[in-house]
Scaffold this motif. Structure first.
Motif, mmCIF file in Angstrom:
data_model
loop_
_atom_site.group_PDB
_atom_site.id
_atom_site.type_symbol
_atom_site.label_atom_id
_atom_site.label_comp_id
_atom_site.label_asym_id
_atom_site.label_seq_id
_atom_site.Cartn_x
_atom_site.Cartn_y
_atom_site.Cartn_z
ATOM 1 N N MET B 454 13.895 12.269 63.027
ATOM 2 C CA MET B 454 15.048 11.411 63.272
ATOM 3 C C MET B 454 16.263 12.154 62.720
ATOM 4 O O MET B 454 16.337 12.427 61.526
ATOM 5 N N VAL B 455 17.188 12.523 63.591
ATOM 6 C CA VAL B 455 18.377 13.270 63.160
ATOM 7 C C VAL B 455 19.611 12.398 63.393
ATOM 8 O O VAL B 455 19.854 11.942 64.517
ATOM 9 N N ILE B 456 20.341 12.148 62.323
ATOM 10 C CA ILE B 456 21.506 11.250 62.410
ATOM 11 C C ILE B 456 22.752 11.967 61.902
ATOM 12 O O ILE B 456 22.760 12.513 60.802
ATOM 13 N N ASP B 457 23.793 11.942 62.700
ATOM 14 C CA ASP B 457 25.094 12.457 62.259
ATOM 15 C C ASP B 457 25.935 11.270 61.810
ATOM 16 O O ASP B 457 26.143 10.323 62.563
ATOM 17 N N ILE B 458 26.387 11.305 60.558
ATOM 18 C CA ILE B 458 27.295 10.268 60.055
ATOM 19 C C ILE B 458 28.709 10.787 60.270
ATOM 20 O O ILE B 458 29.100 11.793 59.664
ATOM 21 N N ALA B 459 29.455 10.100 61.119
ATOM 22 C CA ALA B 459 30.765 10.604 61.527
ATOM 23 C C ALA B 459 31.853 9.586 61.270
ATOM 24 O O ALA B 459 31.585 8.413 61.025
ATOM 25 N N GLY B 460 33.080 10.044 61.335
ATOM 26 C CA GLY B 460 34.227 9.143 61.341
ATOM 27 C C GLY B 460 34.848 9.174 62.715
ATOM 28 O O GLY B 460 34.518 10.026 63.551
ATOM 29 N N ASP B 461 35.765 8.247 62.952
ATOM 30 C CA ASP B 461 36.389 8.226 64.281
ATOM 31 C C ASP B 461 37.309 9.429 64.468
ATOM 32 O O ASP B 461 37.566 9.866 65.578
ATOM 33 N N GLY B 462 37.774 10.011 63.371
ATOM 34 C CA GLY B 462 38.596 11.215 63.489
ATOM 35 C C GLY B 462 37.738 12.434 63.733
ATOM 36 O O GLY B 462 37.914 13.171 64.711
ATOM 37 N N SER B 463 36.743 12.653 62.860
ATOM 38 C CA SER B 463 35.978 13.896 62.920
ATOM 39 C C SER B 463 35.098 14.004 64.148
ATOM 40 O O SER B 463 34.889 15.104 64.657
ATOM 41 N N ILE B 464 34.590 12.881 64.655
ATOM 42 C CA ILE B 464 33.706 12.999 65.824
ATOM 43 C C ILE B 464 34.476 13.575 67.008
ATOM 44 O O ILE B 464 33.913 14.249 67.868
ATOM 45 N N GLN B 465 35.794 13.355 66.997
ATOM 46 C CA GLN B 465 36.577 13.860 68.139
ATOM 47 C C GLN B 465 36.804 15.365 68.065
ATOM 48 O O GLN B 465 37.352 15.958 68.983
ATOM 49 N N MET B 466 36.390 15.980 66.957
ATOM 50 C CA MET B 466 36.598 17.422 66.858
ATOM 51 C C MET B 466 35.520 18.252 67.541
ATOM 52 O O MET B 466 35.678 19.453 67.699
ATOM 53 N N ASN B 467 34.401 17.637 67.912
ATOM 54 C CA ASN B 467 33.418 18.366 68.718
ATOM 55 C C ASN B 467 32.663 17.416 69.634
ATOM 56 O O ASN B 467 31.476 17.581 69.888
ATOM 57 N N ILE B 468 33.404 16.422 70.139
ATOM 58 C CA ILE B 468 32.759 15.356 70.926
ATOM 59 C C ILE B 468 32.199 15.893 72.241
ATOM 60 O O ILE B 468 31.306 15.302 72.837
#
Lengths: 174, 582
Positions: B454-468
């Motif tokens: 199970m691989v989970i990325d914990i992201a923010g709404d800002g950072s996820i947009q940097m490699n969405i």
């Protein structure tokens, strides 16, 4: 305490090694007085001589960071051992009259420097020596008016006694 | 899932092209053969003009080596980074010249700062064009010089095998790092006789793995004399796969342990002697222990400013022992009384042989007492959705057994504080460089390394947009990566600092025009879910984590949430600010 250190660095004689070392020094914010580089008795190895100032911790960091570069073979702090230091300096000094020429030549004689070129208005002098001698000479010659100066930076070598080398503080941890 | 930390390099000798040995081959053939012989079966590659000959060879060898196409070179390097952290092996990346290199730069700097072993191959224009400002030409070696462990330019095809061997050796030994290999186009076409060097020897590179027995003995004596010893464990323990020896040491000596952000999982997060993470957003317990202990035993850690706080007030009563494979890390920022240069695995193993068992004492009693009151906490709420609650639920639902990657900022800190890692190599975060956009591609690399995990990325709404854009990569490769977006409409950590130190002037930290992330995922062919209230958290997590494919879960958290405790920059570790309990 801030002391002057002469650090001798044996490096692989590759393209790009000087760039790595100068980039490291600039990037880490180390201050250097001079850096010279040239081939050694082994053509695959170059010797860099770096003159720098700093307290014990800064010098330790410089030597460790240098050692960390893959192309660095050995780092030695020459200041920790008996050594010979030499620098070569060319100085073009204003000497427009017979009087000033004579005075400049007197200083040159005292310091065992040499006049290597001459014009109606200037004398070009070559001096070799350790940093103290060179600095003292420059102080004496300055009042005449230094037009141009080129310094090679120091090179150094450990002294030997009865066939045994006086070893510097070799900092490669092994 | 893969038994993390013990993954062996696959013996792929069956894939070797023995017929090439002693024969004239093209540079591209030699290069790909050498990469395969280094045990690489997966690389992240983005093609371009000058590397086409290599990609053509990779096509021919596609049954032996898989090439994954990221959607941006930065993401490709992060993916290799995540892969390397999970497997413990060297990650491989291949990019083209010019923009391929410059796009990769952030990934390279990220990996190098966190000592992740990577070999990055960069295309280069042909030798005769170098220096002429040719199309897509960049001085790759020059651009990356301060952010790599070492770099090479291959000048002749007969040098390829030696350089590739050295590159993998340097990347993976000593303090690991990034090695860049610049490959001019002409070298990939030119021919040379292929010879495989069985061994690698570099006269100027001999990392010290074996700690000196005398320094190890001195450390053991220091521990015996100490009344209040404290272990400060860094990423080096993970890198060296030394967790078992660390646990043995603690079981023998009962010394409390703090692990840095990079080392979460190096020591069991549920162990009674675990103090949590130290530093700026560390536990009060971990920080107080620094201030109260009489011996700090640093292992594979580097006294980062985010850990020590104000240096002059750091660990004022303590002597410092420092075990590190990198001599330059020792005495870089703090004075060290007991230095040991060596690999953490080697040194801890040897230390365990000579260290005297130590019984719990007053210090341990104090520690246990403080652990009750000085641990991470937050005021529970059902009115607003608290991000700490979301992380806690993820921890419970995954039983602490997921691989967690993170982006950077508040979400990174909450993940570090509230997810307890019992095993190493399950935590992927950009600690040194602090790179937003790291987590999602790192999760991709991790999922390739551990397909069943199970691989989970914990992201923010800002950072996820940097490699969405990497949503395409996960969908294409059917990677069931889960992305948890803790969405507060802000660049949260920036906003927090502005709230505390800049009179609440939220300059450029408000993220306007946010998309509906669930619909974004949907458009890419992944699943999208949204949690708008506290009560949505559990159902959304249950549905999202159970889904067999990639998922974006968008959690609308309390917007002005802060990370506590906090040691403001430049303050001492005991000057912590804590959440107000009004």
């Amino acid at each position: 305490m801030n002391r002057r250190h002469i650090i001798s660095v044996l490096v692989e004689n590759h393209f790009g090694v000087l760039a790595r070392i100068s980039s490291l020094i600039a990037g880490r914010g180390f201050n250097i007085d001079s850096l010279t580089v040239g081939e050694t008795e082994d053509p695959t190895v170059s010797r860099m001589t770096i003159v720098t100032r700093g307290d014990e911790q800064i010098i330790e960091q410089i030597t460790k960071q240098l050692n960390r570069l893959i192309d660095v073979i050995k780092v030695t702090d020459m200041t920790e051992c008996a050594h010979v230091e030499r620098e070569l300096v060319l100085i073009k000094v204003a000497a427009p009259t017979a009087q000033t020429r004579t005075e400049v030549v007197q200083v040159v004689d005292v310091f065992r420097a040499r006049v290597v070129d001459m014009s109606t208005a200037t004398l070009t002098i070559e001096i070799t020596g350790d940093s103290e001698k060179v600095d003292a000479f420059i102080e004496m010659i300055e009042p005449f008016g230094i037009k141009e100066m080129a310094r090679t930076g120091s090179v150094a070598m450990g002294r030997e006694r009865n066939g045994r080398a006086s070893r510097g503080a070799e900092t490669r941890v092994a | 899932m893969a038994d993390s930390g013990t993954v062996k390099t696959a013996d792929n000798r069956a894939f070797w092209r023995r017929d090439m040995e002693g024969k004239e081959c093209t540079g591209a053939e030699i290069l790909v053969e050498c990469i395969i012989r280094e045990g690489v079966d997966l690389m992240f590659g983005y093609p371009g003009g000058v590397v086409l000959k290599v990609f053509d060879e990779l096509y021919a060898r596609r049954d032996q080596i898989r090439v994954v196409l990221p959607r941006h070179e930065q993401a490709g390097v992060h993916a290799a980074d995540g892969w390397a952290k999970v497997t413990g092996k060297v990650g491989t990346v291949f990019v083209t010249s010019g923009p391929g290199v410059t796009n990769a730069v952030t990934g390279i700097a990220t990996a190098q700062m966190d000592s992740v072993p990577l070999v990055v191959f960069t295309g280069q224009v042909s030798r005769d064009l170098i220096g002429s400002d040719a199309f897509q030409e960049t001085d790759a070696i020059g651009v990356t010089r301060p952010i790599v462990k070492h770099s090479y330019m291959i000048e002749r095809p007969q040098d390829i095998a030696r350089i590739v061997r050295q590159a993998y050796y340097i990347a993976s030994t000593g303090r690991p790092g990034v090695v860049l290999v610049d490959v001019p186009k002409n070298v990939t076409f030119e021919k040379a006789v292929f010879e495989w060097p069985e061994t690698v020897s570099i006269r100027s590179y001999k990392p010290t793995t074996e700690g000196h027995p005398k320094s190890i003995q001195r450390l053991a004596d220091a521990i015996a004399e100490s009344k209040r010893p404290y272990l400060y464990v860094g990423g080096g323990v993970v890198m060296a796969n030394a967790s078992d020896h660390l646990l043995e040491l603690v079981n023998k000596t009962n010394i409390p342990v703090t692990t840095t952000l990079m080392a979460l999982g190096a020591f069991p997060g549920t162990h009674p002697l675990f103090a949590g993470m130290p530093g700026m957003h560390g536990s009060k317990l971990a920080n107080i222990c620094f201030q109260e202990c009489d011996l700090v035993i640093a292992v594979g850690a580097r006294f980062d400013d985010r850990v020590t706080g104000k240096l002059s007030a750091f660990a004022p009563k303590a002597k410092i022992a420092h075990v590190d494979i990198d001599p330059s890390s020792i005495k870089k920022t703090v004075k060290v009384d007991y230095p040991v240069v060596g690999d953490a695995h080697w040194v801890l193993r040897e230390l365990n042989k000579v260290v005297k068992p130590r019984q719990p004492n007053e210090w341990n009693r104090m520690f246990a007492e403080m652990k009750e009151t000085h641990w991470f906490r937050y005021r529970p709420s059902t009115e607003v959705m608290r991000p700490q609650y979301v992380i806690e639920k993820i921890y419970e639902m995954t039983k602490g057994d997921a691989i967690i990657s993170t982006e950077v900022g508040q979400i990174q800190m909450w993940a570090a504080q509230f997810y307890k890692f019992d095993k190493p190599r399950r935590w992927l975060t950009s600690g040194g460089l602090g790179t937003m956009g790291y987590g999602f591609p790192a999760a991709i690399g991790a999922q390739f390394a551990a397909p069943d995990a199970m691989v989970i990325d914990i992201a923010g709404d800002g950072s996820i947009q940097m490699n969405i854009q990497e949503l395409t990569t996960v969908v294409e490769n059917r990677l069931p990566v889960k992305v948890v977006i803790l969405n507060n409409g802000y660049l949260g950590m920036v906003r927090q600092w502005q709230e505390f130190f800049y009179d609440r002037h939220y300059s450029s930290s408000v993220i306007g025009g946010l998309p509906d992330f669930a619909k974004v995922a949907d458009a890419f062919g992944a699943k999208g879910l949204t949690a708008r209230t506290h009560d949505d958290v559990v159902p959304v997590l249950e549905e999202g984590l159970a889904h067999p494919g990639p998922v974006f879960m968008d959690f609308h958290i309390n917007p002005e949430e802060n990370v506590f405790p906090m040691v403001p920059a430049g303050k001492a570790l005991d000057e912590m600010q804590e959440e107000e309990w009004a």
